[in-house]
Design an enzyme around this catalytic site. Structure first.
Site, PDB file in Angstrom:
ATOM      1  N   ASP A 237       0.819  -1.216   0.000  1.00  0.00           N
ATOM      2  CA  ASP A 237       0.000   0.000   0.000  1.00  0.00           C
ATOM      3  C   ASP A 237       0.850   1.262   0.000  1.00  0.00           C
ATOM      4  OD1 ASP A 237       0.835  -0.283   2.663  1.00  0.00           O
ATOM      5  OD2 ASP A 237      -1.194  -0.460   3.475  1.00  0.00           O
ATOM      6  N   THR A 259      -1.857   4.166  10.231  1.00  0.00           N
ATOM      7  CA  THR A 259      -1.394   3.405  11.383  1.00  0.00           C
ATOM      8  C   THR A 259       0.117   3.572  11.548  1.00  0.00           C
ATOM      9  OG1 THR A 259      -3.197   1.813  11.132  1.00  0.00           O
ATOM     10  CG2 THR A 259      -1.269   1.101  12.383  1.00  0.00           C
ATOM     11  N   GLY A 402      -4.360   8.874   5.663  1.00  0.00           N
ATOM     12  CA  GLY A 402      -5.347   9.252   6.670  1.00  0.00           C
ATOM     13  C   GLY A 402      -4.952  10.436   7.517  1.00  0.00           C
TER      14      GLY A 402
END
Length: 482
Positions: A237, A259, A402
């Site tokens: 990713d 994360t 994110g």
């Protein structure tokens, strides 16, 4: 190039959730919409921590059904973890989670055979206790590995279930610590010296390569009309996310936030020096012959675990309170392996501050500010170190993923680095996944062309640095005990 608008399903699996996104791409258009999102919840069983890969595959099928007719499918996920197949192609148990304890102490055993400096010079991969190489050494005497005929990294496993065809995608393979980043092929010497059977791996595939077509049973379950090709993308990713950094030119740093925070540079060749190894930088492979030269930082995992411990308070309000807390009262090393395991995160952060003689944050707002200051400081250190080690200066920092939703973190990173920060896109991994599919089907040109398309079509926010960096330098020195 085709002038049509085409639709691509991007399966993007993170450590805590998975999603299927649909990208619609034309020559001057790029739109992304979420078709389906599902939880990725690891399960602790008597033998350790495992991924529920069947639930993930079910989520992928549900997502493809929700996506509707698409021109191609691509899959990316987190790195290093794998599934083992028997001679019939059946899965031998759920894949082990990289946070499982089985690799404790394994690196030292590996280094006794192949010293750490030689391993780095051969593979360019930073030390992380969960690298695939250490997992395989830890599993050496297991019944599962003895019965295995094939090893597939997680996105390749899901691709196999969709198509019946097996391959090993290169950007993800480069996280195994078994790839030579200079040749972009297996490091046969490393594997031989450590007793790793490279015959377990399927042939290498590269982003853009065909990966088969959806099996008739998959078409029936999802309601799609065949043939639907599956296209190999940057299946790590982070590789997909870096492909979606909307940068112009070469003088940029990136931080892929979620994360984890992955902070570094895009280079044309690996940096394999002893100084680079000592600084714990990794050389992972990217698109078009590029190298992702970066450092892994614990990332928003620290905050995610605290929020879970606090009973899931509203994040927006918590960040507003944290913004009012005095800056840099206390910082921790956001790369410290002491924060890797789940559980008791607020207490562990407080203990780290107490042990270093700093004020101990007590309230959720104080702990949150400590985490965000610490992440910004870690971003600063990584980008400073990368520029020095690679002799590659930068003018701007791009934050994707994110963390772009966290205005405070973005601003603190600009302040800490003393450089402008451009935040966006949020769904970088999915967008990079889509762009590689579109490129394979003639809708997008080279990597630079895809980035220009992103810049024209995606919302971006710019943060200018405030003040000088003296207080950040002081905090950095304090953390280093100087």
């Amino acid at each position: 190039m085709s002038t049509a608008v085409k639709s691509y399903a991007a399966v993007d699996l993170g450590a805590s959730s998975g999603r299927v996104m649909v990208g619609r791409v034309g020559l001057d258009s790029l739109e992304l919409a979420e078709a389906h999102r599902f939880v990725n919840r690891p399960v602790r069983v008597p033998e350790g921590l495992r991924w529920d890969v069947l639930a993930l595959y079910g989520g992928v099928l549900d997502g493809l059904r929700a996506a509707g007719q698409v021109d191609s499918v691509g899959i990316d996920s987190w790195a290093v973890d794998y599934g083992l197949l028997d001679r019939d192609g059946a899965l031998l148990g759920n894949p082990v989670h990289y946070r499982d304890s089985r690799t404790e102490g394994v690196a030292e055993k590996v280094w006794a055979t192949l010293p750490a400096e030689q391993l780095y010079a051969a593979t360019g991969l930073q030390y992380a206790p969960f690298n695939t190489l250490y997992q395989l050494v830890a599993a050496r005497d297991s019944a599962q590995l003895a019965a295995a005929e094939r090893l597939l990294l997680v996105p390749d496993l899901l691709s196999y279930w969709l198509t019946g065809e097996q391959g090993t995608e290169l950007t993800n393979a480069s996280t195994t610590q078994l790839i030579d980043p200079r040749t972009r092929d297996w490091s046969y010497d490393v594997a031989s010296r450590l007793g790793v059977d490279l015959g377990l791996f399927a042939p290498l595939r590269r982003p853009g390569d065909p990966a088969g077509v959806l099996r008739p049973e998959v078409l029936e379950e999802t309601g799609l009309r065949g043939p639907v090709p599956v296209t190999t993308v940057g299946s790590h990713d982070t590789a997909s996310a870096v492909a979606a950094v909307p940068a112009g030119g070469e003088r940029f740093a990136y931080i892929c936030t979620g994360t984890w925070s992955l902070a570094g540079l895009e280079l044309g060749a690996p940096v394999l020096t002893e100084a680079s190894r000592a600084a714990n930088f990794t050389n992972e492979l990217g698109l078009d012959g590029t190298v992702r030269y970066l450092r892994n930082i614990m990332g928003l995992w620290l905050l995610q675990e605290c929020v879970r411990a606090w009973g899931e308070p509203e994040l927006g309000a918590l960040l507003l309170e944290a913004a009012e807390v005095p800056a840099l009262r206390s910082v921790v090393d956001a790369g410290d392996a002491a924060f890797l395991a789940p559980g008791r995160m607020p207490e562990r952060i407080a203990e780290a501050c107490r042990a270093s003689g700093q004020p101990v944050p007590a309230s959720p707002a104080e702990i949150t500010r400590c985490i965000l200051d610490s992440l910004a400081l870690a971003h600063r250190r990584a980008i400073e170190d990368a520029q020095r080690l690679a002799d590659h200066p930068v003018d701007v920092v791009h934050i994707v993923g994110g963390g772009t939703r966290n205005d405070l973190l973005c601003q603190l990173t600009a302040d800490a680095c003393g450089l402008p920060v451009v935040a966006g896109p949020t769904e970088a991994a999915a967008l990079g996944n889509v762009l590689v599919q579109a490129r394979a089907h003639g809708l997008v040109g080279d990597l630079a062309g895809g980035r220009r398309l992103l810049t024209r079509t995606q919302p971006l926010t710019r943060y200018e640095p405030r003040g000088d960096t003296a207080r950040w330098r002081a905090a950095q020195a304090r953390l280093a005990g100087r």
